[in-house]
Enzyme design. Structure first.
Site, mmCIF file in Angstrom:
data_model
loop_
_atom_site.group_PDB
_atom_site.id
_atom_site.type_symbol
_atom_site.label_atom_id
_atom_site.label_comp_id
_atom_site.label_asym_id
_atom_site.label_seq_id
_atom_site.Cartn_x
_atom_site.Cartn_y
_atom_site.Cartn_z
ATOM 1 N N GLU A 47 1.014 -0.849 -0.454
ATOM 2 C CA GLU A 47 0.038 0.114 0.299
ATOM 3 C C GLU A 47 0.989 1.216 0.023
ATOM 4 O O GLU A 47 1.524 1.368 0.430
ATOM 5 C CB GLU A 47 -1.250 0.457 1.441
ATOM 6 N N LYS A 127 -9.734 1.868 -2.184
ATOM 7 C CA LYS A 127 -9.721 1.661 -0.320
ATOM 8 C C LYS A 127 -11.477 1.851 -0.300
ATOM 9 O O LYS A 127 -11.839 2.580 -0.074
ATOM 10 C CB LYS A 127 -8.780 2.480 0.110
ATOM 11 N N CYS A 172 -4.458 -3.269 3.673
ATOM 12 C CA CYS A 172 -4.537 -2.913 4.627
ATOM 13 C C CYS A 172 -5.860 -3.087 5.225
ATOM 14 O O CYS A 172 -5.948 -4.576 5.880
ATOM 15 C CB CYS A 172 -3.693 -1.516 4.252
HETATM 16 N N1 CDV Z 1 -3.013 1.374 6.238
HETATM 17 C C1 CDV Z 1 -3.781 0.858 7.446
HETATM 18 O O1 CDV Z 1 -5.191 1.584 7.524
HETATM 19 N N2 CDV Z 1 -3.600 0.884 8.539
HETATM 20 C C2 CDV Z 1 -4.597 -0.214 9.385
HETATM 21 C C3 CDV Z 1 -4.500 0.675 10.741
HETATM 22 C C4 CDV Z 1 -5.811 0.904 11.464
HETATM 23 C C5 CDV Z 1 -3.446 0.525 11.680
HETATM 24 C C6 CDV Z 1 -4.929 -1.715 9.735
HETATM 25 O O2 CDV Z 1 -5.556 -2.185 9.761
HETATM 26 O O3 CDV Z 1 -3.693 -1.868 9.727
#
Ligand code: CDV
Length: 305
Positions: A47, A127, A172
């Site tokens: 990402e 996303k 992510c």
């Molecule tokens: N980049 C992300 O989406 N990070 C999130 C946050 C909440 C730490 C994750 O779910 O890893």
């Protein structure tokens, strides 16, 4: 004859704010060369691969914010990735901050693309589960302002067929949600590509910090097994601008087993020879959706209220 594909996960070490796009793209090219040398046909980057994870800061200067976003893909600085991949005959995927300009103004998304071996963009995903907060919160040691910088994607999870395989993209925080994998699988995906930036410190619940590694693999292994998917989870890892990011890049078989895993928090390529047809071991048996799934008994799952 089974469909076999060599997939590489190209974990990236930290991108500092002072690193230029050209420097970062050069590191991505180095990873691409290594992966291709080892026979990779698909290379997956994390990402927001092109920049530091800037949502950790509350930025007010519009020009500074813009400096983290791409308005064209490929653009002059990212074109070398497309050119070299085409020469090598490899497909690839990476995430970036996308600014879409239109007549009424502009919109910003946390985006990932899938590029085929002729360097055509086969799939673009924005996303859906945008985590964090939308306003500056002074109590945090660092911000997680994704809701300030990005709109949630408006398109459903979807698939693209390249390399004789159905691919789907997620980003992510999406990996923590069971709906992500189920939507993908119901749409016919066989391989889920998921880049991430996950700080080791979770400010709203710091007592869970020691569980970051566990939760990372827990959700992706469960998603793979419960939906009969190959899952490729790729980190941007290491100490980025004072913030420690989780590594643990891995390739997971449809049985839920990790078949390859990174052993550093820096730039590192891992590979697996993936028998794509192994999805059937799960989908034609324990999770044969058509035979055993009872969607009429799960009304709350699809309710939008
Ligand atoms: N980049 C992300 O989406 N990070 C999130 C946050 C909440 C730490 C994750 O779910 O890893």
């Amino acid at each position: 004859m089974n469909r076999e594909l060599v997939i590489a996960a190209a974990q990236m070490g930290p991108n500092q704010r002072s690193d230029s796009r050209t420097q970062i793209v050069q590191r991505m090219l180095d990873l691409m060369e290594k992966a291709a040398r080892c026979g990779a046909e698909m290379i997956v980057y994390p990402e927001l691969a092109l920049t530091t994870f800037f949502p950790r800061w509350y930025l007010k200067d519009a020009a500074e914010i813009d400096s983290f976003f791409e308005t064209e893909m490929p653009g002059p600085e990212t074109q070398p990735l497309f050119t070299r991949a085409r020469q090598l005959g490899v497909a690839f995927s990476f995430g970036f901050a996308e600014k879409v300009e239109h007549l009424g103004g502009s919109e910003r998304f946390n985006t990932s693309i899938l590029v085929d071996k002729d360097s055509n963009i086969a799939l673009r995903y924005r996303k859906i589960h945008v985590p964090g907060h939308s306003q500056y919160e002074s109590w945090r040691p660092f911000q997680h302002l994704e809701k300030f910088y990005f709109k949630p994607g408006k398109d459903y999870f979807s698939t693209a067929r390249i390399l004789n395989t159905e691919f789907s993209l997620a980003i992510c925080n999406d990996r923590r949600w069971p709906e992500t994998y189920r939507e993908m699988a119901l749409r016919g995906a066989e391989v889920a590509l998921i880049g991430y930036n996950t700080p080791m410190h979770y400010a709203p619940m710091p007592s869970h910090d020691h569980l970051q590694s566990f939760h990372n693999h827990l959700c992706m292994q469960a998603g793979a097994y419960q939906n009969g998917l190959w899952v490729v989870g790729v980190a941007k890892a290491g100490l980025e601008e004072g913030c420690q990011l989780l590594g643990q890049t891995c390739i997971i078989a449809p049985t839920g087993e990790i078949v390859a895993q990174a052993s550093s928090t820096g730039d590192e390529v891992i590979l697996a020879l993936c028998n794509i047809d192994r999805v059937k071991e799960i989908r034609e048996n324990v999770f044969n959706f058509e035979h055993h799934r009872r969607p009429e008994m799960y009304p709350m799952i699809s309710a939008t209220h």
